[in-house]
Design a protein around this motif. Sequence first.
Motif, PDB file in Angstrom:
ATOM      1  N   THR A 167       0.731  -1.356  -0.041  1.00 20.15           N
ATOM      2  CA  THR A 167       0.177  -0.163  -0.003  1.00 20.15           C
ATOM      3  C   THR A 167       0.745   1.224   0.060  1.00 20.15           C
ATOM      4  OG1 THR A 167      -2.003  -1.198   1.239  1.00 20.15           O
ATOM      5  CG2 THR A 167      -1.757   1.385   1.460  1.00 20.15           C
ATOM      6  N   TYR A 169       2.143   2.300  -3.429  1.00 20.57           N
ATOM      7  CA  TYR A 169       0.979   2.578  -4.324  1.00 20.57           C
ATOM      8  C   TYR A 169       1.123   3.794  -5.211  1.00 20.57           C
ATOM      9  CZ  TYR A 169      -3.398   2.745  -6.830  1.00 20.57           C
ATOM     10  OH  TYR A 169      -4.332   2.482  -7.831  1.00 20.57           O
ATOM     11  N   PRO A 189       4.204   1.689  -7.884  1.00 19.25           N
ATOM     12  CA  PRO A 189       3.199   0.351  -7.831  1.00 19.25           C
ATOM     13  C   PRO A 189       3.767  -0.816  -7.902  1.00 19.25           C
ATOM     14  CG  PRO A 189       2.532   1.903  -9.569  1.00 19.25           C
ATOM     15  CD  PRO A 189       3.590   2.529  -8.999  1.00 19.25           C
ATOM     16  N   GLY A 209       4.930  -3.368  -5.407  1.00 21.68           N
ATOM     17  CA  GLY A 209       3.815  -3.917  -4.478  1.00 21.68           C
ATOM     18  C   GLY A 209       3.969  -5.613  -4.949  1.00 21.68           C
ATOM     19  N   ASN A 230      -4.841  -3.780  -3.654  1.00 23.25           N
ATOM     20  CA  ASN A 230      -4.753  -2.213  -3.470  1.00 23.25           C
ATOM     21  C   ASN A 230      -6.257  -1.669  -3.999  1.00 23.25           C
ATOM     22  OD1 ASN A 230      -2.372  -1.449  -2.300  1.00 23.25           O
ATOM     23  ND2 ASN A 230      -1.310  -2.238  -4.378  1.00 23.25           N
ATOM     24  N   ALA A 268      -2.544   6.910   0.623  1.00 25.21           N
ATOM     25  CA  ALA A 268      -1.685   5.841   0.668  1.00 25.21           C
ATOM     26  C   ALA A 268      -1.022   5.541   1.759  1.00 25.21           C
ATOM     27  CB  ALA A 268      -0.845   5.908  -0.474  1.00 25.21           C
TER      28      ALA A 268
END
Length: 476
Positions: free
Chosen positions: A111, A114, A118, A121, A268, A291
Amino acid sequence: MQQKKAPVTEHKIAFIPLVLITTALFMTLRNMPMMAETGMQMVLLNAITVFAFLIPAALISAELATGWPQNGVFHWVEAAFGTPVGFTAVFLQWIQSIFGVTTIVAYSTATLTYAFAPELGSNRYYITLSVLVLYWAATLINFKGTQTSEKISGYAVSLGVFFPSALLIAFGIFYLFSGNTIALDTAFTTTNWVPSLSDTTSLVFFMSFVFGFVGIEVSASHANEVENPQKNYPRAIFTAAIAGFFITLAGGLAVSLILERGSISNINGALQAFSAYLEVFGLSFVTPLIALLVAIGAAGQVSTWIVGPVKGMWAASRRGLLPARFAKASKNNVPTALLLLQASLISLIAFSFIAFEDVNLVFLVLTSTAVLIYSLMYLLMFAAAIRLRYTHPHTPRPYKIPAGNWGIWILGSIGVITAISCFVIGFIPPPALPVPQSYFETLMVIAVCLALLVPVAIWFCRRKQLRHLTKGKRPE
């Protein structure tokens, strides 16, 4: 003449902090995207979850915690079925948290990236390193005691769960009444509102709804530290349950208004919805802040889970069920040896993200393992509540489920059926599983067998030293 030191006043948890601690154990924005994926079926699935799990778990936990406030699940099941079964129950509660918390930590780290990167992740090396750093940091912070954990939970839940949830719901309401086109199909048809029992995906979603509220009983480990527990504990658990239900359902609806089904990320999804809303409202620059707040909320949940289940294991250690070093506590009344063992086990599991290339696969397997193990623990807890009405009818219960033994039988039986159902459903592979079904099922069988065999093996290894626990009257 030497001056005497003033007596140290033991810290007591007040009502509001207890509500926040309890809420932090189960409520998270992570559940909202999963709900949104079911469309309007989420309304009925949520209602079933409330009656099939949330109400039985909350009411039974409140009765057991006020009647046996010492050590949570360990003491409840022990009083009903004896020390070996009580130890098995608390071991199941503890070991599932090892798997479950690993996914929560990984979720919080994914998170956090993100808004600016991203792709991290799904980077297994980043996820592994982040889990190690965050969990060990949270463990060391919790060495300072319950008061520190209470503060972290309070701030984290307020800033990282309540505030973002309220904001997401507000965005959804404003978006809806602004006349924008919504992604949610609201057609009043049976197939749109009622999940099909013949569809395994619907069954998996139902199990996910139920396990969006697990952990509500863990706060019972703090019952001895609560101000006026007979009054405040039941009030706190009811308040947390009601707040969690309405906020999660409203949040799921808000996500479904702006994101199409099938395009929602399990990890997410909430931030996907925030990004979409913020883009519509011309506020995209706020996304990194959101975020960060969501990550803080998840980190606070980790902090709460670190201390909760381990206290039951600590109680078992003090009874001689584990080596003596695990029974020791620091000056802050924290079982540091057990916390270090817990952190070490989570570190080992964290390396599974490196062992398998697919990060999502690891998430799915860890989550499913936690579900299966926790289902068995709940089965024992609900059965214990029924049995204790007959074996310990005169034990004072400041909160008692109404309608006498009929009441405990109705709620306990519903809870037992739900736990068994979730256990069976837990063997169904999640949708889009990237490995063969037989591979997934084999992993689940191995995990369940180990979770049951380890406490049994520990008991047999130490039963000679513990014979006095099984003689005479059972623990009150």
